[in-house]
Motif scaffolding. Structure first.
Motif, PDB file in Angstrom:
ATOM      1  N   LEU A 122      11.862   0.701  12.881  1.00 16.58           N
ATOM      2  CA  LEU A 122      11.920   1.602  14.378  1.00 16.58           C
ATOM      3  C   LEU A 122      11.733   3.046  14.427  1.00 16.58           C
ATOM      4  O   LEU A 122      10.803   3.515  15.007  1.00 16.58           O
ATOM      5  CB  LEU A 122      13.031   1.073  15.337  1.00 16.58           C
ATOM      6  CG  LEU A 122      12.524   1.012  16.528  1.00 16.58           C
ATOM      7  CD1 LEU A 122      12.977  -0.285  17.554  1.00 16.58           C
ATOM      8  CD2 LEU A 122      12.785   2.291  17.269  1.00 16.58           C
ATOM      9  N   THR A 123      12.386   3.512  13.523  1.00 14.31           N
ATOM     10  CA  THR A 123      12.469   5.162  13.597  1.00 14.31           C
ATOM     11  C   THR A 123      11.230   5.687  12.984  1.00 14.31           C
ATOM     12  O   THR A 123      10.485   6.572  13.667  1.00 14.31           O
ATOM     13  CB  THR A 123      13.519   5.596  12.852  1.00 14.31           C
ATOM     14  OG1 THR A 123      13.673   5.171  11.401  1.00 14.31           O
ATOM     15  CG2 THR A 123      14.962   5.581  13.477  1.00 14.31           C
ATOM     16  N   THR A 124      10.512   4.885  12.214  1.00 16.56           N
ATOM     17  CA  THR A 124       9.170   5.330  11.602  1.00 16.56           C
ATOM     18  C   THR A 124       8.146   4.924  12.728  1.00 16.56           C
ATOM     19  O   THR A 124       7.390   5.930  12.922  1.00 16.56           O
ATOM     20  CB  THR A 124       8.675   4.209  10.392  1.00 16.56           C
ATOM     21  OG1 THR A 124       9.737   4.198   9.235  1.00 16.56           O
ATOM     22  CG2 THR A 124       7.409   4.619   9.989  1.00 16.56           C
ATOM     23  N   ALA A 125       8.245   3.939  13.347  1.00 20.54           N
ATOM     24  CA  ALA A 125       7.374   3.488  14.666  1.00 20.54           C
ATOM     25  C   ALA A 125       7.395   4.834  15.627  1.00 20.54           C
ATOM     26  O   ALA A 125       6.432   5.502  16.087  1.00 20.54           O
ATOM     27  CB  ALA A 125       7.622   2.171  15.110  1.00 20.54           C
ATOM     28  N   ARG A 126       8.721   5.123  15.838  1.00 19.81           N
ATOM     29  CA  ARG A 126       9.029   6.304  16.906  1.00 19.81           C
ATOM     30  C   ARG A 126       8.442   7.737  16.451  1.00 19.81           C
ATOM     31  O   ARG A 126       7.696   8.356  17.251  1.00 19.81           O
ATOM     32  CB  ARG A 126      10.563   6.404  16.961  1.00 19.81           C
ATOM     33  CG  ARG A 126      11.201   7.432  18.019  1.00 19.81           C
ATOM     34  CD  ARG A 126      11.067   7.075  19.331  1.00 19.81           C
ATOM     35  NE  ARG A 126       9.563   6.959  19.788  1.00 19.81           N
ATOM     36  CZ  ARG A 126       9.099   6.422  20.708  1.00 19.81           C
ATOM     37  NH1 ARG A 126      10.004   5.647  21.582  1.00 19.81           N
ATOM     38  NH2 ARG A 126       7.790   6.228  20.990  1.00 19.81           N
ATOM     39  N   LYS A 127       8.554   7.907  15.060  1.00 18.58           N
ATOM     40  CA  LYS A 127       7.900   9.317  14.546  1.00 18.58           C
ATOM     41  C   LYS A 127       6.449   9.410  14.839  1.00 18.58           C
ATOM     42  O   LYS A 127       6.025  10.456  15.065  1.00 18.58           O
ATOM     43  CB  LYS A 127       8.332   9.317  13.148  1.00 18.58           C
ATOM     44  CG  LYS A 127       8.094  10.504  12.471  1.00 18.58           C
ATOM     45  CD  LYS A 127       8.880  10.589  11.086  1.00 18.58           C
ATOM     46  CE  LYS A 127       8.294  11.378   9.935  1.00 18.58           C
ATOM     47  NZ  LYS A 127       8.418  11.146   8.570  1.00 18.58           N
ATOM     48  N   PHE A 128       5.817   8.174  14.716  1.00 16.53           N
ATOM     49  CA  PHE A 128       4.187   8.300  14.651  1.00 16.53           C
ATOM     50  C   PHE A 128       3.734   7.949  16.056  1.00 16.53           C
ATOM     51  O   PHE A 128       2.291   7.914  16.188  1.00 16.53           O
ATOM     52  CB  PHE A 128       3.682   7.431  13.736  1.00 16.53           C
ATOM     53  CG  PHE A 128       3.940   8.016  12.370  1.00 16.53           C
ATOM     54  CD1 PHE A 128       3.337   9.095  11.730  1.00 16.53           C
ATOM     55  CD2 PHE A 128       5.103   7.532  11.432  1.00 16.53           C
ATOM     56  CE1 PHE A 128       3.593   9.641  10.570  1.00 16.53           C
ATOM     57  CE2 PHE A 128       5.234   8.169  10.302  1.00 16.53           C
ATOM     58  CZ  PHE A 128       4.450   9.117   9.761  1.00 16.53           C
TER      59      PHE A 128
END
Ligand SMILES: O=C(O)c1ccccc1NCC(=O)[C@H](O)[C@H](O)COP(=O)(O)O
Length: 269
Positions: free
Chosen positions: A103-109
């Motif tokens: 989720l944090t990866t998806a949020r970052k991009f």
């Protein structure tokens, strides 16, 4: 014990472990309360979007391994470029192969609403949802008491998160609605038997009050189904497997949305 009961029992243990390692006080300190959430409700209703909530799901209890090697970065960006309205990220590790870092990866991009798809049994997880940058939580009526649903949805709202309430039948709907819910999802998958039928959405559509955004979840395999569901008043469509069984889920999503828009053009021609 059915699979949902097993998942819920496991979640309670998981939350207890997390709490002992990283208590609420520390979790609260990691939250940036000034961060604004992106509204799932509003994005689903945007006319320039498809209404599709595209899911990242590596495996599931009903299907086993679906896509072990998914790139969260490439898939999440690709889903949004394809015209999805929002992302759904499964963060449960044990049964779905997910993790908070997905989720944090998806949020970052991505600047778009992100639904954290997990099994909420404790307020701790709602704080955690805020801390990892999601915009909405899922509350499953079959797994919670109506009092808990209200308490959790109210707590989510106080953190600026929206709540998608998931129901599967009239009884769950009648017992669970409250003023803190933003969207109501009808899960076409019976989480006890894994049977999937779009009829679950169709039969409940008119029982859901219009103030809630209606979302149909699971088993949506063709764009034609979306047209049928739109006729019944659904505006949101949660899709996982249909895209994730492809080695390039974002391409599968783009083709699906292209076919959907062709069908819609034909319908209104
Ligand atoms: O998918 C499962 O097998 C499952 C089993 C037990 C609890 C929940 C489960 N799925 C979560 C979901 O609700 C779906 O991932 C979501 O609605 C997307 O469904 P699909 O498009 O059929 O992957």
């Amino acid at each position: 014990m059915n699979i949902l009961e097993e998942i819920i029992a496991h979640k309670h243990k998981e939350v207890a472990e997390k709490r002992s390692l990283f208590p609420e006080k520390l979790l609260e300190q990691s939250i940036y309360y000034g961060s604004k959430s992106v509204s799932l409700r509003k994005y689903i209703q945007r006319e320039d979007k498809s209404g599709i909530i595209a899911e990242i799901k590596r495996k599931s209890p009903s299907k086993g391994m679906i896509n072990a090697h998914v790139s969260v970065e490439r898939t999440s960006i690709g889903y949004m470029q394809a015209g999805a309205s929002a992302l759904s990220v499964l963060t449960d590790q044990n049964y779905f192969g997910g993790k908070n870092e997905d989720l944090t990866t998806a949020r970052k991009f991505n600047f778009c609403p992100i639904l954290r798809k997990d099994f909420v049994v404790d307020e701790y997880q709602i704080l955690e949802t805020k801390s990892i940058g999601a915009d909405a939580i899922l509350l499953i009526a079959a797994a919670l008491e109506s009092k808990q649903i209200k308490q959790f949805a109210e707590f989510a709202k106080s953190l600026g998160l929206e709540t998608l309430l998931e129901v599967h039948n009239q009884q769950e709907l009648d017992a669970s609605l409250n003023e803190f819910i933003d969207l109501v999802g009808v899960n076409n998958r019976d989480l006890k038997s894994f049977e999937v039928s779009i009829e679950a959405s169709k039969s409940l559509a008119h029982a859901i009050p219009n103030e809630f955004v209606k979302v149909s979840e699971s088993g949506i395999s063709d764009p034609e189904i979306i047209l049928e569901l739109k006729q019944e008043g659904f505006e949101g469509f949660l899709i996982g497997e249909r895209f994730m069984t492809s080695s390039r889920p974002e391409k599968s999503c783009a083709r699906f949305i292209e076919q959907l828009s062709q069908l819609e053009k034909k319908q209104y021609a």
